[in-house]
Write a protein that holds these residues in place. Structure first.
Motif, PDB file in Angstrom:
ATOM      1  N   LYS A 209       0.738  -1.250  -0.098  1.00 21.21           N
ATOM      2  CA  LYS A 209       0.035  -0.110   0.089  1.00 21.21           C
ATOM      3  C   LYS A 209       0.794   1.342   0.062  1.00 21.21           C
ATOM      4  O   LYS A 209       1.731   1.498   0.892  1.00 21.21           O
ATOM      5  CB  LYS A 209      -0.991   0.019   1.315  1.00 21.21           C
ATOM      6  N   VAL A 210       0.659   1.968  -1.038  1.00 24.40           N
ATOM      7  CA  VAL A 210       1.600   3.309  -0.856  1.00 24.40           C
ATOM      8  C   VAL A 210       0.480   4.348  -1.509  1.00 24.40           C
ATOM      9  O   VAL A 210      -0.600   4.170  -2.130  1.00 24.40           O
ATOM     10  CB  VAL A 210       2.519   3.074  -2.197  1.00 24.40           C
ATOM     11  N   PRO A 211       0.885   5.602  -1.159  1.00 30.55           N
ATOM     12  CA  PRO A 211       0.015   6.756  -1.117  1.00 30.55           C
ATOM     13  C   PRO A 211       0.026   7.048  -2.926  1.00 30.55           C
ATOM     14  O   PRO A 211       0.871   6.810  -3.640  1.00 30.55           O
ATOM     15  CB  PRO A 211       0.624   8.055  -0.634  1.00 30.55           C
TER      16      PRO A 211
ATOM     17  N   GLY B 255       2.894   0.698   3.525  1.00 28.51           N
ATOM     18  CA  GLY B 255       2.489  -0.378   3.908  1.00 28.51           C
ATOM     19  C   GLY B 255       1.227  -0.017   4.608  1.00 28.51           C
ATOM     20  O   GLY B 255       0.405   0.923   4.327  1.00 28.51           O
ATOM     21  N   PRO B 256       0.265  -1.122   5.118  1.00 29.41           N
ATOM     22  CA  PRO B 256       1.073  -2.422   5.353  1.00 29.41           C
ATOM     23  C   PRO B 256       1.207  -3.281   4.123  1.00 29.41           C
ATOM     24  O   PRO B 256       0.313  -3.338   3.185  1.00 29.41           O
ATOM     25  CB  PRO B 256       0.152  -2.909   6.500  1.00 29.41           C
ATOM     26  N   LEU B 257       1.841  -4.311   4.273  1.00 30.40           N
ATOM     27  CA  LEU B 257       2.067  -5.113   2.802  1.00 30.40           C
ATOM     28  C   LEU B 257       0.878  -6.183   3.199  1.00 30.40           C
ATOM     29  O   LEU B 257       0.470  -6.756   4.351  1.00 30.40           O
ATOM     30  CB  LEU B 257       3.224  -6.017   3.253  1.00 30.40           C
TER      31      LEU B 257
ATOM     32  N   SER C 298       4.887  -1.132   8.913  1.00 30.39           N
ATOM     33  CA  SER C 298       4.946   0.030   7.947  1.00 30.39           C
ATOM     34  C   SER C 298       6.132   0.722   7.924  1.00 30.39           C
ATOM     35  O   SER C 298       6.852   0.717   9.141  1.00 30.39           O
ATOM     36  CB  SER C 298       3.645   0.785   7.928  1.00 30.39           C
ATOM     37  N   ASP C 299       6.413   1.508   6.705  1.00 27.90           N
ATOM     38  CA  ASP C 299       7.708   2.317   6.951  1.00 27.90           C
ATOM     39  C   ASP C 299       7.210   3.659   6.385  1.00 27.90           C
ATOM     40  O   ASP C 299       5.918   3.711   6.070  1.00 27.90           O
ATOM     41  CB  ASP C 299       8.635   1.729   5.921  1.00 27.90           C
TER      42      ASP C 299
END
Length: 440
Positions: free
Chosen positions: A107-109, A146-148, A168-169
């Motif tokens: 998940k990315v913006p 994230g999360p993955l 998440s990072d």
């Protein structure tokens, strides 16, 4: 590495039925109903088979205990606007059985690009798979990654379950930093040389702090009064010059800037402040960032941050998330500088009024040197495309007043290069007219 939570229960499996699985289930129930109405045993068998296939796939998928661990690594975790960063994903099968078909999704913006998806075929026991994707943003900021999510599917495509990792990072997109030429600023030595000279001039012989004599010390540094007092040979401590100090003042007032998005005057000012701040740190200045809201970010050797790299990182991280303020003046920044304004001040300013010009004149009296990068914000709004060289009388008067107060003023327009502008700071620098009798 974190592991996902495993869903359980037939209800969870039914919710994970794909379009194909739901179609088979509906067709099976329809066939069973028709077989009951028309009394066709063969049709009944077909209906039971059609309905049982997706149900069996759901039960099998739910009862499958895949033990997988996932991790994410950013390279780098801090990137300049407009540049790419690479995200590395790793999936480990920590169980003793091979996995089935896996669909990996991060998940990315949306500003970083499309959501990455990967299809991973069978992962052997104790094996792993590594994939990577690139992200890029022209807008500075802090973006969560994230999360993955891991999607597990059966071989027939009847059911698909999603299991999420909790970790998440954060990717930090900082303003662009341009390399600036080394120039000698007006009053740049006042942060260490002048202050140190004044301190030594005021200090008498009794103010010297001695220490014990060590082998190899110069005998000319022997302090005889302390030697007689303590009964052993004492020498003067080595004088430690004060480190040059600098303050980068960033004007974040919304009313002082024009334009929107990456091409706005505010974004140019943020990038300019980042370039100047990092440049001064690399030249040995103990540099802090200050905004019109009173926000101050300490520099290296401030007691909190030890290295120049850490200080530069903190400055860039702060500028990555700085936003425009609704303030109307520079009063809060003036209050902060009253507590310690020696050294060099570099102010990146938007549109000003007479009151703010007067405040800047007062701030100049507390600084050893001052450079004002004054933005002609009308050029960012496209208001001077017809007569680009037409003088702005108000801006001209403000520049004259600031220069009379001792500021080195560098007018900036849309499209100007920060390194070329910074090079003019040395050529236009001149002594402040009031320095011989400065005081406040």
């Amino acid at each position: 590495m974190p592991q996902p939570d495993s869903p359980s229960g037939l209800r969870t499996g039914l919710r994970g039925l794909t379009t194909r699985g739901r179609s088979f289930l509906a067709a099976g129930f329809t066939a069973v109903l028709c077989a009951y109405v028309f009394g066709q045993d063969a049709l009944l068998q077909i209906g039971v088979l059609l309905a049982a296939l997706p149900l069996a796939a759901a039960v099998l998928l739910v009862r499958t205990r895949y033990r997988v661990a996932g991790g994410r690594r950013l390279s780098p975790y801090r990137v300049a606007a407009g540049q790419e960063a690479r995200v590395h994903l790793r999936l480990d099968n920590v169980s003793r059985v091979p996995t089935g078909l896996l669909l990996l999704e991060d998940k990315v913006p949306y500003v970083l690009g499309p959501r990455p998806r990967f299809v991973l075929d069978r992962v052997e026991p104790r094996g792993f798979r590594e994939v990577s994707y690139r992200v890029r943003s022209d807008l500075r900021g802090r973006y969560p990654l994230g999360p993955l999510q891991l999607r597990v599917a059966d071989p027939f495509g009847m059911c698909e379950l999603t299991r999420s990792f909790a970790a998440s990072d954060v990717l930090t997109v900082v303003p662009q930093v341009q390399s600036l030429p080394a120039v000698r600023l007006a009053g740049e030595a006042s942060g260490h040389g002048d202050s140190n000279t004044r301190t030594l001039a005021l200090a008498g012989d009794d103010d010297v702090i001695p220490r014990e004599y060590r082998h190899g010390d110069d005998l000319r540094r022997v302090h005889w009064k302390s030697t007689a007092r303590y009964g052993e040979l004492m020498v003067r401590r080595e004088e430690q010059p004060l480190k040059a100090r600098a303050t980068v003042l960033l004007d974040t007032r919304e009313i002082g800037h024009r334009g929107s998005g990456p091409a706005s005057s505010f974004e140019w000012a943020v990038s300019c402040a980042a370039s100047v701040g990092v440049h001064l740190m690399e030249r040995g200045y103990r540099t802090r960032l200050l905004t019109d809201t009173g926000l101050a970010v300490p520099g290296p050797e401030s007691g909190v941050i030890a290295s120049v790299g850490e200080a530069a990182g903190l400055l860039l991280d702060t500028l990555a998330v700085v936003e425009q303020s609704d303030g109307g003046g520079l009063g809060r920044a003036e209050e902060v500088l009253r507590l310690g304004g020696e050294g060099v001040i570099v102010a990146v300013l938007g549109s000003l009024d007479d009151e703010q010009v007067a405040r800047l004149g007062r701030l100049r009296r507390r600084a050893g040197g001052a450079v004002a990068i004054l933005l002609d914000t009308a050029t960012w709004a496209g208001l001077r495309h017809i007569l680009p060289d037409a003088p702005d009388q108000d801006a001209t008067d403000q520049i004259l007043r600031l220069r009379e107060a001792g500021w080195t003023v560098l007018p900036a327009r849309a499209g100007d290069s920060v390194p070329a502008l910074w090079r003019l700071a040395e050529r236009t620098a001149g002594p402040a007219p009031y320095q011989s009798g400065a005081g406040s």
